[in-house]
Write a protein that holds these residues in place. Structure first.
Motif, PDB file in Angstrom:
ATOM      1  N   ASP A 146       0.879  -1.221  -0.154  1.00 17.90           N
ATOM      2  CA  ASP A 146      -0.025   0.140   0.093  1.00 17.90           C
ATOM      3  C   ASP A 146       0.880   1.287   0.088  1.00 17.90           C
ATOM      4  OD1 ASP A 146      -2.524  -1.489   0.037  1.00 17.90           O
ATOM      5  OD2 ASP A 146      -1.922  -1.936   2.239  1.00 17.90           O
ATOM      6  N   ILE A 147       1.901   1.457   1.068  1.00 15.37           N
ATOM      7  CA  ILE A 147       2.843   2.498   1.035  1.00 15.37           C
ATOM      8  C   ILE A 147       4.306   1.797   1.081  1.00 15.37           C
ATOM      9  CG2 ILE A 147       1.007   4.141   2.085  1.00 15.37           C
ATOM     10  CD1 ILE A 147       2.528   3.714   4.622  1.00 15.37           C
ATOM     11  N   GLY A 148       5.375   2.639   0.979  1.00 14.16           N
ATOM     12  CA  GLY A 148       6.326   2.111   0.998  1.00 14.16           C
ATOM     13  C   GLY A 148       7.641   3.465   1.084  1.00 14.16           C
ATOM     14  N   PHE A 149       8.553   3.056   1.526  1.00 10.46           N
ATOM     15  CA  PHE A 149       9.894   4.052   1.711  1.00 10.46           C
ATOM     16  C   PHE A 149      10.327   3.894   0.566  1.00 10.46           C
ATOM     17  CE2 PHE A 149       8.615   3.538   6.190  1.00 10.46           C
ATOM     18  CZ  PHE A 149       8.525   4.801   6.424  1.00 10.46           C
ATOM     19  N   ASN A 197      10.285   8.274 -14.591  1.00  2.00           N
ATOM     20  CA  ASN A 197       9.353   8.692 -15.453  1.00  2.00           C
ATOM     21  C   ASN A 197       9.494   7.726 -16.943  1.00  2.00           C
ATOM     22  OD1 ASN A 197       7.519  10.152 -16.902  1.00  2.00           O
ATOM     23  ND2 ASN A 197       8.769  11.761 -17.442  1.00  2.00           N
ATOM     24  N   ASP A 198       8.876   6.598 -16.327  1.00  3.15           N
ATOM     25  CA  ASP A 198       9.010   5.497 -17.465  1.00  3.15           C
ATOM     26  C   ASP A 198       7.726   4.971 -17.905  1.00  3.15           C
ATOM     27  OD1 ASP A 198       7.809   4.249 -15.063  1.00  3.15           O
ATOM     28  OD2 ASP A 198       9.639   2.861 -14.658  1.00  3.15           O
ATOM     29  N   GLY A 199       6.476   5.972 -17.521  1.00  6.29           N
ATOM     30  CA  GLY A 199       5.261   5.542 -18.189  1.00  6.29           C
ATOM     31  C   GLY A 199       4.529   4.275 -17.488  1.00  6.29           C
ATOM     32  N   LYS A 200       5.044   3.930 -16.796  1.00  6.80           N
ATOM     33  CA  LYS A 200       4.430   2.802 -15.663  1.00  6.80           C
ATOM     34  C   LYS A 200       3.484   3.565 -14.658  1.00  6.80           C
ATOM     35  CE  LYS A 200       8.120  -0.592 -16.295  1.00  6.80           C
ATOM     36  NZ  LYS A 200       8.875  -1.537 -15.680  1.00  6.80           N
ATOM     37  N   THR A 201       2.801   2.726 -13.891  1.00  2.00           N
ATOM     38  CA  THR A 201       1.849   3.288 -12.786  1.00  2.00           C
ATOM     39  C   THR A 201       2.409   4.328 -12.145  1.00  2.00           C
ATOM     40  OG1 THR A 201       1.039   0.941 -12.673  1.00  2.00           O
ATOM     41  CG2 THR A 201       0.650   2.487 -10.824  1.00  2.00           C
ATOM     42  N   PRO A 202       1.773   5.639 -12.190  1.00  2.00           N
ATOM     43  CA  PRO A 202       2.353   6.809 -11.639  1.00  2.00           C
ATOM     44  C   PRO A 202       2.227   6.629 -10.154  1.00  2.00           C
ATOM     45  CG  PRO A 202       0.160   7.048 -12.577  1.00  2.00           C
ATOM     46  CD  PRO A 202       0.555   5.727 -13.245  1.00  2.00           C
ATOM     47  N   CYS A 203       3.041   7.196  -9.512  1.00  2.00           N
ATOM     48  CA  CYS A 203       3.137   7.069  -7.901  1.00  2.00           C
ATOM     49  C   CYS A 203       3.264   8.385  -7.391  1.00  2.00           C
ATOM     50  CB  CYS A 203       4.318   6.299  -7.407  1.00  2.00           C
ATOM     51  SG  CYS A 203       3.938   4.499  -7.594  1.00  2.00           S
ATOM     52  N   HIS A 204       2.573   8.660  -6.209  1.00  2.00           N
ATOM     53  CA  HIS A 204       2.796   9.918  -5.308  1.00  2.00           C
ATOM     54  C   HIS A 204       3.653   9.678  -4.306  1.00  2.00           C
ATOM     55  CE1 HIS A 204       1.322  13.446  -2.917  1.00  2.00           C
ATOM     56  NE2 HIS A 204       1.167  12.380  -1.789  1.00  2.00           N
ATOM     57  N   ARG A 205       4.498  10.775  -3.886  1.00  5.11           N
ATOM     58  CA  ARG A 205       5.474  10.783  -2.998  1.00  5.11           C
ATOM     59  C   ARG A 205       5.558  11.825  -1.961  1.00  5.11           C
ATOM     60  NH1 ARG A 205      11.574  12.060  -4.694  1.00  5.11           N
ATOM     61  NH2 ARG A 205      11.396  14.088  -5.571  1.00  5.11           N
ATOM     62  N   LEU A 206       5.910  11.668  -1.058  1.00  8.05           N
ATOM     63  CA  LEU A 206       5.847  12.514   0.266  1.00  8.05           C
ATOM     64  C   LEU A 206       7.409  12.750   0.382  1.00  8.05           C
ATOM     65  CD1 LEU A 206       4.983  14.768   2.609  1.00  8.05           C
ATOM     66  CD2 LEU A 206       4.613  12.517   3.935  1.00  8.05           C
ATOM     67  N   VAL A 207       8.276  13.782  -0.007  1.00  8.06           N
ATOM     68  CA  VAL A 207       9.431  13.679   0.610  1.00  8.06           C
ATOM     69  C   VAL A 207       9.832  14.020   2.022  1.00  8.06           C
ATOM     70  CG1 VAL A 207      11.869  15.021   0.151  1.00  8.06           C
ATOM     71  CG2 VAL A 207      10.146  14.638  -1.711  1.00  8.06           C
ATOM     72  N   LEU A 208      10.643  13.094   2.666  1.00  5.39           N
ATOM     73  CA  LEU A 208      10.851  13.191   4.197  1.00  5.39           C
ATOM     74  C   LEU A 208      11.948  13.962   4.360  1.00  5.39           C
ATOM     75  CD1 LEU A 208       9.813   9.716   4.985  1.00  5.39           C
ATOM     76  CD2 LEU A 208       8.356  11.637   5.071  1.00  5.39           C
ATOM     77  N   THR A 228      23.911  13.773  -3.370  1.00  5.42           N
ATOM     78  CA  THR A 228      22.679  14.243  -2.391  1.00  5.42           C
ATOM     79  C   THR A 228      21.491  13.532  -3.132  1.00  5.42           C
ATOM     80  OG1 THR A 228      23.790  16.092  -1.689  1.00  5.42           O
ATOM     81  CG2 THR A 228      21.397  15.952  -1.607  1.00  5.42           C
ATOM     82  N   THR A 229      20.682  12.944  -2.177  1.00  8.73           N
ATOM     83  CA  THR A 229      19.130  12.313  -2.838  1.00  8.73           C
ATOM     84  C   THR A 229      18.155  12.553  -1.525  1.00  8.73           C
ATOM     85  OG1 THR A 229      18.293  10.423  -3.749  1.00  8.73           O
ATOM     86  CG2 THR A 229      19.727  10.119  -1.846  1.00  8.73           C
ATOM     87  N   GLN A 230      17.078  11.989  -1.832  1.00  6.54           N
ATOM     88  CA  GLN A 230      15.896  12.238  -0.676  1.00  6.54           C
ATOM     89  C   GLN A 230      15.227  10.542  -0.610  1.00  6.54           C
ATOM     90  OE1 GLN A 230      13.639  14.583  -3.619  1.00  6.54           O
ATOM     91  NE2 GLN A 230      14.048  16.177  -2.471  1.00  6.54           N
ATOM     92  N   LEU A 231      14.798  10.676   0.660  1.00  7.63           N
ATOM     93  CA  LEU A 231      14.152   9.811   1.199  1.00  7.63           C
ATOM     94  C   LEU A 231      12.595  10.073   1.287  1.00  7.63           C
ATOM     95  CD1 LEU A 231      13.909   6.998   2.886  1.00  7.63           C
ATOM     96  CD2 LEU A 231      13.631   8.381   5.002  1.00  7.63           C
ATOM     97  N   SER A 232      11.536   9.218   0.525  1.00  5.00           N
ATOM     98  CA  SER A 232      10.269   9.658   0.532  1.00  5.00           C
ATOM     99  C   SER A 232       9.414   8.415   0.941  1.00  5.00           C
ATOM    100  CB  SER A 232       9.991   9.958  -1.065  1.00  5.00           C
ATOM    101  OG  SER A 232      10.839  10.828  -1.410  1.00  5.00           O
ATOM    102  N   LEU A 233       8.243   8.793   1.001  1.00  5.48           N
ATOM    103  CA  LEU A 233       7.147   7.846   1.377  1.00  5.48           C
ATOM    104  C   LEU A 233       6.427   7.872   0.201  1.00  5.48           C
ATOM    105  CD1 LEU A 233       5.795   5.823   3.406  1.00  5.48           C
ATOM    106  CD2 LEU A 233       4.186   7.643   4.062  1.00  5.48           C
ATOM    107  N   ILE A 234       5.858   6.602  -0.321  1.00  5.27           N
ATOM    108  CA  ILE A 234       5.275   6.680  -1.740  1.00  5.27           C
ATOM    109  C   ILE A 234       3.975   5.779  -1.739  1.00  5.27           C
ATOM    110  CG2 ILE A 234       7.360   7.037  -3.137  1.00  5.27           C
ATOM    111  CD1 ILE A 234       7.651   4.052  -3.954  1.00  5.27           C
ATOM    112  N   CYS A 235       3.115   6.046  -2.450  1.00  2.00           N
ATOM    113  CA  CYS A 235       2.042   5.018  -2.920  1.00  2.00           C
ATOM    114  C   CYS A 235       1.604   5.304  -4.370  1.00  2.00           C
ATOM    115  CB  CYS A 235       0.841   5.407  -2.107  1.00  2.00           C
ATOM    116  SG  CYS A 235       0.100   6.803  -2.396  1.00  2.00           S
TER     117      CYS A 235
END
Length: 297
Positions: free
Chosen positions: A142-145, A152-163, A265-272
């Motif tokens: 359902d959700i994951g880190f 951006n590969d055209g597959k199922t789009p995901c929403h993310r919250l940058v932590l 430098t990169t980011q940790l996010s929560l996605i669904c």
């Protein structure tokens, strides 16, 4: 029974005045009078007498008032119970985890989730962030880190919250100072590298860097666990990408060497899944994760 009429009856009895009752009910005085007239006709009873001091309950009205109050109170309890059922979340929440729980603040989130929604059961599955993305797209999670930018590969789009933003360092074995200090990506690529599978954030980040420079790294080992990568660095096998805090600790505690001229430098996010972001359980989970990070930060 018309609850509007009962509410008018109780309010007039408490206020003893039609004008004040109308103000409390946010209606006009004629409207309150009509409601009372309709209720009295329906019951066949006189509930009030008019006096110079306002509206006075009759004996019948005084006897019926406690019943009307209980009916209204019960209707309020009914609505509260219905709202509680509507707002109480239950079911199973499948969560994809990565790295160590301390870094993702997983424990803080789960504690808040259990305290707020005790009827939600959680199922944790651990893996690399690329695997978590695949499982979320496929509906197994359902959700994951997740680490890094979403593809951006055209597959199922995901929403993310940058932590949070954080930095990766290149960590080398003890004694490799002269081989890595002040060296560019081009020079570091020639040294032995501990590599990771495509599902790993390390793989995605380093592959992008080396591709930008048009170079191919010297891969000598393939591992899928951060601790295994660190153990191989300590053993003198080669270089690895390690989170900044861990790299600093290992450099201080074990004499490992940090390449000082490069970093990522990169980011940790929560996605669904994008289409599921407004589902009650998922939306509340995102809110609780956000609150958990704000509490700690």
């Amino acid at each position: 029974m018309d609850f509007t009429q009962l509410r008018a009856f109780v309010t007039i009895a408490r206020e003893g005045n039609l004008t004040r009752a109308a103000e409390r009910l946010h209606v006009t005085q004629p409207a309150v009078s009509l409601q009372m007239k309709a209720l009295q006709e329906q019951l066949g009873l006189q509930l009030f007498n008019r006096s110079s001091n306002g509206m006075v309950l009759t004996n019948d009205g005084a006897k019926l008032l406690p019943y009307a109050e209980r009916v209204l109170a019960s209707s309020g309890d009914f609505m509260q119970a219905a709202h509680a059922l509507l707002s109480t979340l239950s079911g199973e929440l499948a969560i994809g985890t990565i790295l160590d729980p301390e870094f993702t603040r997983l424990g803080v989130f789960l504690k808040r989730l259990v305290e707020t929604y005790p009827q939600i059961a959680t199922r944790l599955q651990h893996g690399m962030s690329g695997w978590v993305l695949q499982q979320i797209r496929g509906g197994q999670l359902d959700i994951g880190f997740y680490l890094g930018d979403l593809p951006n590969d055209g597959k199922t789009p995901c929403h993310r919250l940058v932590l949070t933003d954080f930095t990766y360092r290149v960590l080398a074995p003890s004694g490799w100072n002269s081989r890595v200090q002040g060296q560019s990506w081009e020079k570091l690529a020639q040294l032995p590298w501990i590599w990771t599978p495509p599902e790993s954030a390390h793989h995605r980040l380093l592959s992008k860097i080396f591709a930008q420079h048009g170079i191919t790294p010297n891969k000598v080992a393939l591992v899928d666990q951060e601790q295994s990568m660190l153990d191989l660095v300590k053993s003198g096998v080669g270089l690895s990408l390690i989170r900044d805090a861990i790299a600093m600790h290992e450099a201080h505690a074990h004499g490992l060497v940090i390449a000082d001229a490069v970093s990522i430098t990169t980011q940790l996010s929560l996605i669904c899944q994008e289409k599921r972001k407004n589902e009650a359980m998922i939306a509340e989970s995102f809110q609780l994760v956000s609150q958990s990070w704000k509490l700690i930060i």
